[in-house]
Design a protein around this motif. Structure first.
Motif, PDB file in Angstrom:
ATOM      1  N   ASN A  29     -24.213 150.580  19.823  1.00  0.00           N
ATOM      2  CA  ASN A  29     -24.412 149.583  18.787  1.00  0.00           C
ATOM      3  C   ASN A  29     -24.654 150.298  17.461  1.00  0.00           C
ATOM      4  OD1 ASN A  29     -24.192 147.493  20.646  1.00  0.00           O
ATOM      5  ND2 ASN A  29     -26.386 147.536  21.102  1.00  0.00           N
ATOM      6  N   TYR A  33     -25.654 145.778  14.366  1.00  0.00           N
ATOM      7  CA  TYR A  33     -24.437 145.174  14.913  1.00  0.00           C
ATOM      8  C   TYR A  33     -24.258 145.536  16.385  1.00  0.00           C
ATOM      9  CZ  TYR A  33     -23.466 144.450   9.982  1.00  0.00           C
ATOM     10  OH  TYR A  33     -23.558 144.075   8.675  1.00  0.00           O
ATOM     11  N   GLN A  36     -18.823 144.716  20.521  1.00  0.00           N
ATOM     12  CA  GLN A  36     -18.144 144.125  21.663  1.00  0.00           C
ATOM     13  C   GLN A  36     -16.735 144.700  21.758  1.00  0.00           C
ATOM     14  OE1 GLN A  36     -18.620 139.855  21.262  1.00  0.00           O
ATOM     15  NE2 GLN A  36     -20.832 139.977  21.501  1.00  0.00           N
ATOM     16  N   CYS A  50     -18.225 142.257  16.509  1.00  0.00           N
ATOM     17  CA  CYS A  50     -19.648 142.551  16.646  1.00  0.00           C
ATOM     18  C   CYS A  50     -20.461 141.299  16.350  1.00  0.00           C
ATOM     19  CB  CYS A  50     -20.069 143.663  15.684  1.00  0.00           C
ATOM     20  SG  CYS A  50     -19.305 145.259  15.983  1.00  0.00           S
ATOM     21  N   LYS A  51     -21.728 141.329  16.802  1.00  0.00           N
ATOM     22  CA  LYS A  51     -22.669 140.267  16.477  1.00  0.00           C
ATOM     23  C   LYS A  51     -23.784 140.855  15.617  1.00  0.00           C
ATOM     24  CE  LYS A  51     -21.826 137.047  20.254  1.00  0.00           C
ATOM     25  NZ  LYS A  51     -22.435 136.211  21.331  1.00  0.00           N
ATOM     26  N   ASP A  52     -24.041 140.191  14.516  1.00  0.00           N
ATOM     27  CA  ASP A  52     -25.058 140.646  13.571  1.00  0.00           C
ATOM     28  C   ASP A  52     -26.412 140.066  13.989  1.00  0.00           C
ATOM     29  OD1 ASP A  52     -26.648 141.348  11.456  1.00  0.00           O
ATOM     30  OD2 ASP A  52     -25.286 140.613   9.904  1.00  0.00           O
ATOM     31  N   GLN A  53     -27.292 140.928  14.503  1.00  0.00           N
ATOM     32  CA  GLN A  53     -28.592 140.460  14.977  1.00  0.00           C
ATOM     33  C   GLN A  53     -29.496 139.995  13.849  1.00  0.00           C
ATOM     34  OE1 GLN A  53     -29.495 144.164  17.135  1.00  0.00           O
ATOM     35  NE2 GLN A  53     -29.475 142.974  19.053  1.00  0.00           N
ATOM     36  N   GLY A  57     -26.975 136.277  15.059  1.00  0.00           N
ATOM     37  CA  GLY A  57     -25.851 136.529  15.953  1.00  0.00           C
ATOM     38  C   GLY A  57     -24.497 136.194  15.383  1.00  0.00           C
ATOM     39  N   ARG A  58     -24.408 136.129  14.058  1.00  0.00           N
ATOM     40  CA  ARG A  58     -23.119 135.824  13.422  1.00  0.00           C
ATOM     41  C   ARG A  58     -22.069 136.856  13.819  1.00  0.00           C
ATOM     42  NH1 ARG A  58     -23.038 136.274   7.042  1.00  0.00           N
ATOM     43  NH2 ARG A  58     -23.676 138.397   7.627  1.00  0.00           N
ATOM     44  N   GLU A  59     -20.882 136.385  14.175  1.00  0.00           N
ATOM     45  CA  GLU A  59     -19.794 137.294  14.544  1.00  0.00           C
ATOM     46  C   GLU A  59     -19.170 137.895  13.290  1.00  0.00           C
ATOM     47  OE1 GLU A  59     -18.050 135.725  18.790  1.00  0.00           O
ATOM     48  OE2 GLU A  59     -17.245 134.807  16.968  1.00  0.00           O
ATOM     49  N   TYR A 158     -15.272 137.542  10.247  1.00  0.00           N
ATOM     50  CA  TYR A 158     -14.420 137.487  11.434  1.00  0.00           C
ATOM     51  C   TYR A 158     -13.638 136.180  11.423  1.00  0.00           C
ATOM     52  CZ  TYR A 158     -13.004 137.090  16.329  1.00  0.00           C
ATOM     53  OH  TYR A 158     -12.276 136.935  17.486  1.00  0.00           O
ATOM     54  N   SER A 160     -11.429 134.163  13.554  1.00  0.00           N
ATOM     55  CA  SER A 160     -11.015 134.070  14.954  1.00  0.00           C
ATOM     56  C   SER A 160      -9.755 133.241  15.164  1.00  0.00           C
ATOM     57  CB  SER A 160     -12.155 133.480  15.793  1.00  0.00           C
ATOM     58  OG  SER A 160     -12.528 132.202  15.310  1.00  0.00           O
TER      59      SER A 160
END
Length: 463
Positions: A29, A33, A36, A50-53, A57-59, A158, A160
């Protein structure tokens, strides 16, 4: 994007965060971030979902780009051999310079139709390596010279919804004409904003247009070859750069390079001096000879005898090629299948077509097979006439005669289906400062003029 969609615009105060410290844990990590799967791979690096902690948890799409490549190291060694005996610090490698330009451009962008850059992780102390051990007697004094091989980490929006898909396996269009109009309308708004900021994208094409998750908005991505002109391109109301030192990254001479995708390059980029482009004093712009193949080109559409300057008009050409692709499933200029296998020969053939040949129009456009009326539609009220007229204005080989993005935005075909188009044009225009009221007035006058004047019928050859 309609007027009410302006709520999607990022706030002006949301500046790009620059983080000078990189931390990678055992799970690989990166800072906050959580990495994934890999979702992309480019020339300078890879892109991971990635997910922003720190943002619930925003992608995000995390783009990891190396500061250098093997070619850069060879160049550095040569510079070391010539210049570093006095302990000079080596300049940016060409790769790092290119990356920093991309970052500088994205830092300026705040628009609903442009992919957003959230954060840049730039830790120059990460992963230092040594060069210089066994460099020969001439470089004994330069051993242990540190060369940075760290990466840049770009946390971006991101998208998607994925790329805009526009053709099937048989090169047939898969979008309706109305879907194409919606896509182009979004791209026009993004490009208008970029040009207002003094930015030339230089690589507009379907592959660089991505959908949001709900497939409601199209956004422009990939600023790897973009150019910023801090003086000549700025217009009233445009923002000043967040970091003035970024201006030194850009040189107008960079515009002469053939950067971008060959099939989408404008004539002034691929311009070449050749006898096929020279005309006798008695000849007009209507006819150009190319070997044994004579080509007739409409008035004013031939390439000028001297290379024109490279301006933001190149984005209008690329946008026109993109529009053509979405409508017909292929590019307007193509190398014949029987062409030479040599890639340089094929590029020369393609560039010759772009500079000297006219483009064809099929009988129908879009997957819904809307009738075009051919290259010279007779029905001036038809949608085919409106589309071909717009393409004709955008695919002018002389950039001085090519329409601007703002004029494209006001075209009747682009505005078709927009409720209250006058209000939409004003509300979707780039932000204007209070000190530029005259500029606002000119903008509104141009809008009204374009709305009140439909394109006139063009002359049909032979009639």
């Amino acid at each position: 994007m309609t007027a009410q969609d302006l709520s999607h615009l990022p706030r002006e105060e949301d500046k790009v965060r620059i983080t000078p410290k990189l931390t990678v844990d055992r799970r690989r990590n990166i800072n906050q971030y959580v990495r994934q799967e890999r979702i992309g791979k480019g020339q300078h690096g890879e892109v991971f979902l990635c997910k922003d902690q720190e943002a619930a948890g925003r992608e995000v799409a995390l783009k990891i780009m190396k500061r250098n490549n093997p070619r850069d190291r060879i160049k550095l060694l040569r510079r070391n051999q010539q210049n570093l005996r006095g302990g000079e610090v080596p300049p940016f490698s060409s790769t790092e310079h290119s990356i920093r330009k991309e970052i500088a451009v994205m830092k300026r962008c705040r628009h609903a139709n442009i992919a957003r850059l959230f954060e840049v992780i730039d830790d120059p102390q990460q992963d230092k390596i040594y060069i210089g051990d066994n460099l020969g007697p001439e470089l004994n004094s330069a051993i242990l010279m540190l060369y940075q091989s760290a990466s840049f980490y770009l946390a971006m929006e991101y998208l998607s919804g994925g790329q805009v898909q526009w053709k099937d396996a048989e090169d047939k269009p898969i979008l309706t004409v109305d879907e194409t109009r919606r896509i182009i309308r979004d791209v026009v708004l993004g490009l208008e904003y970029l040009h207002h900021q003094g930015i030339i994208h230089r690589d507009i094409k379907p592959a660089n247009l991505l959908w949001t998750k709900d497939r409601a908005i199209v956004k422009i991505i990939d600023f790897g070859v973009s150019h910023y002109s801090p003086t000549s391109e700025l217009t009233p109301g445009s923002k000043q750069p967040e970091d003035p030192s970024d201006d030194g990254l850009f040189h107008d001479s960079d515009l002469l390079k053939r950067s971008g995708t060959p099939s989408f390059l404008a004539p002034e980029i691929v311009w070449f001096s050749d006898t096929t482009l020279k005309q006798s004093p008695a000849a007009s712009c209507d006819t150009l000879a190319s070997g044994s193949n004579s080509v007739t080109i409409r008035d004013g559409s031939c390439i000028p005898p001297q290379r024109p300057p490279i301006t933001k008009a190149i984005d209008v050409w690329s946008l026109a090629v993109t529009l053509y692709c979405l409508l017909f499933g292929h590019t307007p200029f193509n190398v014949p299948e029987s062409a030479n296998e040599n890639i340089y020969h094929n590029e020369f053939v393609l560039y010759n077509q772009i500079c000297t040949r006219d483009w064809d129009v099929e009988e129908t456009m879009g997957v819904d097979r809307v009738y075009t009326g051919g290259k010279y539609p007779r029905d001036t009220e038809s949608e085919g006439f409106m589309v071909i007229s717009l393409l004709d204005q955008m695919l002018q080989k002389d950039p001085n005669k090519r329409v601007t993005v703002s004029e494209v935005k006001r075209n009747p075909w682009i505005l078709r289906g927009v409720s209250e188009p006058n209000e939409w044009i004003i509300r979707t225009s780039p932000p204007i400062t209070k000190d530029s009221s005259s500029f606002v007035s000119r903008w509104r006058q141009a809008s009204l003029k374009m709305l009140n004047n439909l394109p006139r019928p063009r002359r049909i050859p032979g009639l």
